[in-house]
Design a protein around this motif. Structure first.
Motif, PDB file in Angstrom:
ATOM      1  N   ALA A  66      22.641  35.886 -45.239  1.00  0.00           N
ATOM      2  CA  ALA A  66      23.943  36.294 -45.757  1.00  0.00           C
ATOM      3  C   ALA A  66      24.504  35.247 -46.714  1.00  0.00           C
ATOM      4  CB  ALA A  66      24.909  36.518 -44.600  1.00  0.00           C
ATOM      5  N   GLY A  67      24.297  33.973 -46.398  1.00  0.00           N
ATOM      6  CA  GLY A  67      24.755  32.907 -47.285  1.00  0.00           C
ATOM      7  C   GLY A  67      24.088  32.967 -48.637  1.00  0.00           C
ATOM      8  N   LEU A  68      22.794  33.205 -48.644  1.00  0.00           N
ATOM      9  CA  LEU A  68      22.073  33.342 -49.913  1.00  0.00           C
ATOM     10  C   LEU A  68      22.574  34.552 -50.690  1.00  0.00           C
ATOM     11  CD1 LEU A  68      18.422  32.489 -48.780  1.00  0.00           C
ATOM     12  CD2 LEU A  68      19.954  31.091 -50.181  1.00  0.00           C
ATOM     13  N   GLY A  69      22.882  35.623 -49.964  1.00  0.00           N
ATOM     14  CA  GLY A  69      23.417  36.811 -50.621  1.00  0.00           C
ATOM     15  C   GLY A  69      24.760  36.529 -51.278  1.00  0.00           C
ATOM     16  N   MET A  70      25.626  35.770 -50.605  1.00  0.00           N
ATOM     17  CA  MET A  70      26.918  35.420 -51.187  1.00  0.00           C
ATOM     18  C   MET A  70      26.746  34.548 -52.422  1.00  0.00           C
ATOM     19  SD  MET A  70      29.399  36.889 -49.541  1.00  0.00           S
ATOM     20  CE  MET A  70      30.850  35.907 -49.917  1.00  0.00           C
ATOM     21  N   VAL A  71      25.779  33.641 -52.382  1.00  0.00           N
ATOM     22  CA  VAL A  71      25.499  32.808 -53.565  1.00  0.00           C
ATOM     23  C   VAL A  71      25.058  33.677 -54.728  1.00  0.00           C
ATOM     24  CG1 VAL A  71      23.966  31.034 -54.506  1.00  0.00           C
ATOM     25  CG2 VAL A  71      24.975  30.734 -52.237  1.00  0.00           C
ATOM     26  N   ALA A  72      24.224  34.684 -54.438  1.00  0.00           N
ATOM     27  CA  ALA A  72      23.763  35.587 -55.489  1.00  0.00           C
ATOM     28  C   ALA A  72      24.926  36.386 -56.080  1.00  0.00           C
ATOM     29  CB  ALA A  72      22.692  36.527 -54.934  1.00  0.00           C
ATOM     30  N   ILE A  73      25.817  36.862 -55.218  1.00  0.00           N
ATOM     31  CA  ILE A  73      26.989  37.596 -55.707  1.00  0.00           C
ATOM     32  C   ILE A  73      27.835  36.703 -56.607  1.00  0.00           C
ATOM     33  CG2 ILE A  73      29.176  38.668 -55.021  1.00  0.00           C
ATOM     34  CD1 ILE A  73      27.797  39.652 -52.497  1.00  0.00           C
ATOM     35  N   ALA A  74      28.082  35.454 -56.155  1.00  0.00           N
ATOM     36  CA  ALA A  74      28.882  34.520 -56.953  1.00  0.00           C
ATOM     37  C   ALA A  74      28.220  34.243 -58.296  1.00  0.00           C
ATOM     38  CB  ALA A  74      29.084  33.218 -56.173  1.00  0.00           C
ATOM     39  N   ALA A  75      26.912  34.066 -58.303  1.00  0.00           N
ATOM     40  CA  ALA A  75      26.203  33.804 -59.556  1.00  0.00           C
ATOM     41  C   ALA A  75      26.319  34.982 -60.516  1.00  0.00           C
ATOM     42  CB  ALA A  75      24.731  33.491 -59.259  1.00  0.00           C
ATOM     43  N   ALA A  76      26.167  36.216 -59.983  1.00  0.00           N
ATOM     44  CA  ALA A  76      26.276  37.402 -60.834  1.00  0.00           C
ATOM     45  C   ALA A  76      27.689  37.532 -61.407  1.00  0.00           C
ATOM     46  CB  ALA A  76      25.917  38.649 -60.021  1.00  0.00           C
ATOM     47  N   LEU A  77      28.697  37.251 -60.592  1.00  0.00           N
ATOM     48  CA  LEU A  77      30.071  37.341 -61.069  1.00  0.00           C
ATOM     49  C   LEU A  77      30.356  36.288 -62.140  1.00  0.00           C
ATOM     50  CD1 LEU A  77      31.920  37.967 -57.673  1.00  0.00           C
ATOM     51  CD2 LEU A  77      31.616  39.606 -59.546  1.00  0.00           C
ATOM     52  N   ILE A  78      29.844  35.090 -61.947  1.00  0.00           N
ATOM     53  CA  ILE A  78      30.068  34.030 -62.937  1.00  0.00           C
ATOM     54  C   ILE A  78      29.401  34.379 -64.266  1.00  0.00           C
ATOM     55  CG2 ILE A  78      29.512  31.621 -63.491  1.00  0.00           C
ATOM     56  CD1 ILE A  78      29.869  31.004 -60.495  1.00  0.00           C
TER      57      ILE A  78
END
Length: 423
Positions: A66-78
């Motif tokens: 889940a942590g890796l998924g949140m990092v991926a979401i943050a990267a896509a948003l940035i």
């Protein structure tokens, strides 16, 4: 079936949370072309649902995936935000942070806290929607008011929690935490009065402004109005009425201080205090005159200077020590004399000190209450005398009559309630 519903409900809240925040973001940017919108209603809904899914995964498999998924979401948003910046040159990151928070709220819902996530989404949307109001407030706030707010937070949030809560010195009378807490209480009331005057304005009606100013200092209101009425006979009745309204707030403020520092003292004094307040209000009504031009009160100064706060703490400590010493050496008479003398200069210190002594069991609530009432009487007389050199006989004589009525009413009520007549 129950298991399916238990899984679907957090996901539904996660999706709804995203839609709530997305509705606000989409509404703000509704007039922009689609290609110029970084994220809208659908995107926020998907981000919320994706966060909810990651929350369910975290419950089942642990937080790493889940942590890796949140990092991926943050990267896509940035990355999406950077692409948007290249189009419209808008460097604001509010929508980006709102989208990241939406993902976090969705994950919170999915991990078993849907109620908290839904509340967070509503608060987030409301905060985003308040942008014009908050920015307008920032333009109205003066630098000294911001400083005063930060100082109040310094006094209450930073200093107070770290002070020792035990007695020191002679008679164990000096409790740093208790003394500073009373400083914070008084500073908060004074700040409230300052804010009230700033919000109402000094031209919104003398009576209302005097009521607000009385929270900060009824003495300051008295002297200010005496200056305004000096040499203007037509204005004296209205100035007297407004002064009495500030005194009315003084009685209310004394009650609040006693309720906070020693509730038993308030219960012992509520009858004479209320009687004096009613008499004050009645006198104010009698002196009020319509159709007279209303003078403006001067705006109060910054009520949260650190220097005066420290000085008041020292004064409070001195009154506490003197009260304990006089009580020990001369009994109740010593405390009453201290109340009469200290009330001439500052009513708050003796009110808080006597209430504190009662709360600690050093004196009875009735004794503490009598001391506070004597201090209030002394303070009322002195404020009346202040107007003599400033405004002269026209205002001083009227306030003198009102003071006599107030003090007599309070004394009779105290005699009836506490049986002073038989003492």
């Amino acid at each position: 079936m129950e298991q399916t519903l238990a899984t679907a409900w957090p996901l539904a809240v996660a999706l709804l949370s995203g839609l709530i925040i997305g509705l606000e973001r989409g509404h703000e940017r509704r007039d922009l072309p689609d290609e110029q919108r970084f994220a809208g209603l659908r995107t926020f809904g998907i981000v919320g649902l994706l966060g909810g899914t990651l929350g369910l995964i975290a419950v089942e498999t642990g937080g790493a995936v889940a942590g890796l998924g949140m990092v991926a979401i943050a990267a896509a948003l940035i990355l999406g935000h950077r692409a948007q910046m290249a189009i419209d040159r808008d460097i604001g990151i509010t929508t980006l942070l709102a989208a990241m928070l939406t993902a976090a709220l969705g994950m919170l819902a999915g991990s078993g806290h849907p109620g908290l996530a839904g509340a967070g989404a509503v608060v987030t949307a409301l905060l985003l929607n308040l942008k014009p109001t908050l920015h307008g407030l920032l333009r109205k706030v003066r630098e000294e008011e911001l400083t005063a707010t930060l100082r109040l937070l310094l006094l209450s949030v930073v200093i107070l929690p770290f002070l020792p809560n035990r007695g020191y010195g002679p008679y164990q009378a000096l409790n740093p935490y208790a003394i500073w807490w009373m400083v914070v209480l008084l500073a908060g009331l004074s700040f409230l009065g300052y804010v009230a005057v700033r919000v109402l304005g000094t031209d919104r009606g003398l009576g209302v402004t005097a009521l607000a100013g009385g929270l900060a200092s009824s003495t300051a209101v008295t002297v200010t109005l005496a200056r305004k009425a000096a040499g203007r006979a037509e204005m004296v009745p209205l100035a007297v009425a407004a002064t009495l309204l500030a005194w009315l707030v003084m009685f209310v403020r004394v009650g609040v201080l006693m309720a906070a520092a020693g509730p038993e003292v308030l219960r012992a004094t509520i009858v004479p205090l209320a009687a004096a307040a009613v008499a004050t209000a009645a006198c104010a009504a009698l002196f009020w005159r319509r159709g007279v031009s209303q003078p403006q009160l001067d705006e109060p100064g910054n009520p949260l200077e650190l220097g005066p706060a420290v000085l008041f703490a020292l004064l409070l400590a001195a009154v506490l020590l003197a009260g304990r010493f006089l009580q020990d050496q001369f009994g109740h008479l010593g405390l009453y004399i201290l109340a009469l003398v200290s009330g001439m200069a500052d009513l708050d210190a003796i009110t808080l000190s006597a209430s504190r002594m009662s709360a600690e069991g050093t004196i009875d609530a009735a004794v503490a209450g009598r001391a506070v009432l004597l201090a209030a009487a002394s303070n009322t007389v002195v404020k009346t005398l202040y107007t003599v050199p400033v405004a002269g006989a026209p205002m001083a004589s009227r306030l003198g009559v009102a003071s006599a009525v107030i003090l007599a009413t309070g004394a009779v009520a105290a005699w009836i309630a506490a049986g002073w007549g038989g003492a």
